[in-house]
Design a protein around this motif. Sequence first.
Motif, mmCIF file in Angstrom:
data_model
loop_
_atom_site.group_PDB
_atom_site.id
_atom_site.type_symbol
_atom_site.label_atom_id
_atom_site.label_comp_id
_atom_site.label_asym_id
_atom_site.label_seq_id
_atom_site.Cartn_x
_atom_site.Cartn_y
_atom_site.Cartn_z
ATOM 1 N N MET A 1 0.812 -1.216 0.000
ATOM 2 C CA MET A 1 0.000 0.000 0.000
ATOM 3 C C MET A 1 0.848 1.271 0.000
ATOM 4 S SD MET A 1 -3.148 -1.027 2.504
ATOM 5 C CE MET A 1 -2.060 -1.616 3.781
ATOM 6 N N ARG A 2 2.157 1.117 -0.106
ATOM 7 C CA ARG A 2 3.027 2.287 -0.130
ATOM 8 C C ARG A 2 2.789 3.117 -1.388
ATOM 9 N NH1 ARG A 2 8.793 -0.387 0.582
ATOM 10 N NH2 ARG A 2 7.799 -1.806 -0.890
ATOM 11 N N LYS A 3 2.870 4.459 -1.217
ATOM 12 C CA LYS A 3 2.792 5.349 -2.362
ATOM 13 C C LYS A 3 4.171 5.601 -2.950
ATOM 14 C CE LYS A 3 0.155 8.986 -1.817
ATOM 15 N NZ LYS A 3 -0.436 10.181 -1.196
ATOM 16 N N GLU A 4 5.184 5.515 -2.118
ATOM 17 C CA GLU A 4 6.568 5.634 -2.546
ATOM 18 C C GLU A 4 7.345 4.435 -2.027
ATOM 19 O OE1 GLU A 4 7.579 7.830 -4.575
ATOM 20 O OE2 GLU A 4 5.809 9.120 -4.575
ATOM 21 N N GLU A 5 8.381 4.030 -2.748
ATOM 22 C CA GLU A 5 9.097 2.805 -2.416
ATOM 23 C C GLU A 5 9.774 2.877 -1.055
ATOM 24 O OE1 GLU A 5 12.534 -0.039 -4.437
ATOM 25 O OE2 GLU A 5 11.557 1.550 -5.581
ATOM 26 N N ASP A 6 10.262 4.089 -0.681
ATOM 27 C CA ASP A 6 10.998 4.208 0.576
ATOM 28 C C ASP A 6 10.116 4.657 1.745
ATOM 29 O OD1 ASP A 6 10.506 6.717 -0.343
ATOM 30 O OD2 ASP A 6 12.551 7.488 -0.073
ATOM 31 N N GLU A 7 8.827 4.700 1.553
ATOM 32 C CA GLU A 7 7.916 5.133 2.610
ATOM 33 C C GLU A 7 7.817 4.066 3.697
ATOM 34 O OE1 GLU A 7 3.743 7.430 2.329
ATOM 35 O OE2 GLU A 7 3.726 5.378 1.598
ATOM 36 N N SER A 8 7.973 4.466 4.975
ATOM 37 C CA SER A 8 7.954 3.477 6.052
ATOM 38 C C SER A 8 7.062 3.884 7.219
ATOM 39 C CB SER A 8 9.383 3.239 6.569
ATOM 40 O OG SER A 8 9.926 4.449 7.072
ATOM 41 N N LEU A 9 6.560 5.139 7.283
ATOM 42 C CA LEU A 9 5.781 5.587 8.428
ATOM 43 C C LEU A 9 4.644 6.483 7.954
ATOM 44 C CD1 LEU A 9 5.581 5.677 11.567
ATOM 45 C CD2 LEU A 9 6.946 7.774 11.473
ATOM 46 N N ILE A 10 3.402 6.130 8.386
ATOM 47 C CA ILE A 10 2.242 6.961 8.093
ATOM 48 C C ILE A 10 1.362 7.019 9.330
ATOM 49 C CG2 ILE A 10 2.209 6.483 5.596
ATOM 50 C CD1 ILE A 10 0.006 4.443 6.096
ATOM 51 N N SER A 11 0.404 7.956 9.346
ATOM 52 C CA SER A 11 -0.497 8.095 10.483
ATOM 53 C C SER A 11 -1.552 6.998 10.470
ATOM 54 C CB SER A 11 -1.184 9.462 10.439
ATOM 55 O OG SER A 11 -2.049 9.537 9.314
ATOM 56 N N GLY A 12 -2.238 6.836 11.614
ATOM 57 C CA GLY A 12 -3.270 5.818 11.707
ATOM 58 C C GLY A 12 -4.428 6.069 10.759
ATOM 59 N N SER A 13 -4.851 7.324 10.658
ATOM 60 C CA SER A 13 -5.966 7.647 9.771
ATOM 61 C C SER A 13 -5.597 7.415 8.309
ATOM 62 C CB SER A 13 -6.404 9.102 9.965
ATOM 63 O OG SER A 13 -5.324 9.982 9.720
ATOM 64 N N GLU A 14 -4.348 7.728 7.963
ATOM 65 C CA GLU A 14 -3.889 7.485 6.596
ATOM 66 C C GLU A 14 -3.860 5.983 6.309
ATOM 67 O OE1 GLU A 14 -1.988 8.618 2.798
ATOM 68 O OE2 GLU A 14 -3.423 9.457 4.209
ATOM 69 N N TYR A 15 -3.456 5.208 7.305
ATOM 70 C CA TYR A 15 -3.412 3.754 7.141
ATOM 71 C C TYR A 15 -4.815 3.188 6.907
ATOM 72 C CZ TYR A 15 -2.576 -1.167 8.238
ATOM 73 O OH TYR A 15 -2.517 -2.537 8.188
ATOM 74 N N VAL A 16 -5.800 3.661 7.697
ATOM 75 C CA VAL A 16 -7.189 3.222 7.511
ATOM 76 C C VAL A 16 -7.666 3.572 6.113
ATOM 77 C CG1 VAL A 16 -9.561 3.593 8.255
ATOM 78 C CG2 VAL A 16 -7.770 3.316 9.960
ATOM 79 N N SER A 17 -7.347 4.783 5.675
ATOM 80 C CA SER A 17 -7.770 5.223 4.360
ATOM 81 C C SER A 17 -7.213 4.342 3.256
ATOM 82 C CB SER A 17 -7.325 6.677 4.145
ATOM 83 O OG SER A 17 -7.681 7.128 2.858
ATOM 84 N N ARG A 18 -5.945 4.000 3.397
ATOM 85 C CA ARG A 18 -5.325 3.172 2.360
ATOM 86 C C ARG A 18 -5.844 1.738 2.382
ATOM 87 N NH1 ARG A 18 1.021 5.044 1.825
ATOM 88 N NH2 ARG A 18 0.664 7.282 2.097
ATOM 89 N N LEU A 19 -6.153 1.233 3.573
ATOM 90 C CA LEU A 19 -6.763 -0.091 3.664
ATOM 91 C C LEU A 19 -8.077 -0.141 2.901
ATOM 92 C CD1 LEU A 19 -6.256 -1.308 7.361
ATOM 93 C CD2 LEU A 19 -5.359 -2.369 5.288
ATOM 94 N N ARG A 20 -8.904 0.884 3.125
ATOM 95 C CA ARG A 20 -10.193 0.933 2.422
ATOM 96 C C ARG A 20 -9.981 1.050 0.911
ATOM 97 N NH1 ARG A 20 -14.805 1.789 5.375
ATOM 98 N NH2 ARG A 20 -14.556 2.228 7.590
ATOM 99 N N ALA A 21 -9.055 1.919 0.517
ATOM 100 C CA ALA A 21 -8.795 2.097 -0.907
ATOM 101 C C ALA A 21 -8.304 0.809 -1.553
ATOM 102 C CB ALA A 21 -7.767 3.215 -1.109
ATOM 103 N N GLN A 22 -7.422 0.111 -0.863
ATOM 104 C CA GLN A 22 -6.889 -1.136 -1.403
ATOM 105 C C GLN A 22 -7.970 -2.197 -1.508
ATOM 106 O OE1 GLN A 22 -4.152 -1.581 -2.722
ATOM 107 N NE2 GLN A 22 -3.780 -3.771 -2.829
ATOM 108 N N HIS A 23 -8.828 -2.291 -0.490
ATOM 109 C CA HIS A 23 -9.892 -3.288 -0.545
ATOM 110 C C HIS A 23 -10.877 -2.985 -1.665
ATOM 111 C CE1 HIS A 23 -12.287 -6.577 1.160
ATOM 112 N NE2 HIS A 23 -13.326 -5.845 0.778
ATOM 113 N N MET A 24 -11.216 -1.716 -1.837
ATOM 114 C CA MET A 24 -12.132 -1.351 -2.915
ATOM 115 C C MET A 24 -11.518 -1.630 -4.282
ATOM 116 S SD MET A 24 -13.822 2.185 -1.492
ATOM 117 C CE MET A 24 -14.901 2.334 -2.913
#
Length: 357
Positions: free
Chosen positions: A1-24
């Motif tokens: 679910m990373r937007k950039e290859e070297d991304e390693s830390l995001i906020s909880g709300s951003e993580y929830v958002s990406r989970l939903r986006a990935q599932h959809m």
Amino acid sequence: MRKEEDESLISGSEYVSRLRAQHMKLNPTTEWARLDNDSDQENGDIDNILQTTDDLVVKGGDKLLPGILEYSRLVDANAQDPSSGPINSVQFLTIFVDDCPIRKASFTPDGSQVIVSGRRKFFYSFDLVKAKMDKIGPLVGREEKSLESFEVSPDSKTIAFLGNEGYILLVSTKTKELIGTLKMNGTSCAISFANNGQQLLSTGGDGMIYHWDLRTMSCFHKGVDEGCITGTSISTSPNGNLFAAGSDSCIVNIYNHDEFLGGNRKPVKTIENLTTKVDFMKFNHDAQILAVCSSMKKNSMKLVHIPSYTVFSNWPPSNRTLQFPRCLDFSPAEGVMAMGNAAGHVLLYKLNHYQHA
């Protein structure tokens, strides 16, 4: 679910958002991942974040990341009409000829014809507009035992057949007449067009890679494929920047095309994940994936991420359903990969990174 290859830390709300986006993205009809108006009003600031899921999918949709390849197994392409013999060619078509066991079938890129060949002195051309099958050959002036191996140029003007004793036969797709021959020092084992059909790359028994100019019918460059004794397969990327060469020593060398022609013949990467002869390779249409396979061993197929030149760790599937791979093709819009095996199955996989089939 990373937007950039070297991304390693995001906020909880951003993580929830990406989970939903990935599932959809993977399950577009699942109801729980859709936004509900009542619950959205109770969620305060997070509501604004969740409503941006479409942007997350679009922004991260172009660049394929290395590591894990997201895919889904589809129903076999020939599930309703399975083959009792091995699948030798895959290009999303069904044609039957009674006097030529098909070894290869290929659309011309302009979509006007299908070229069909087997272990025969002749080949077939199927006109898709007129729905007419024509038998061509033997070729005048040639004593070929078989025309089973060929490639069609990207401009749909030329068919190149592998001939005897290092010869490559060039046939016009319009007239079906022999328009020229090229001669390698060793046996000719594999060919691939480049520069929209104006050039041809070939490899074979002498371990060299030949570059041919089809406008002058001459070899303008020849170089050693590093570590190769006999070249067995070759493939050029659609944009022409890279080419890959496989050999009977089980390795695949990936080269920068311009650097190789300029004298730097060191591969940018050597793939050593196969343990038997490399029979087939193919770049997908945006050159982010290179498929390499060997038909001599079960499940012997790897998918290489470009440009990291690393093998996807979750391919091939762990259940060993590939059997002995024989051929492979990517759909024009990237989203589906078809693979034919020796057991007569055409396996289909949806590559979830790509939006369309």
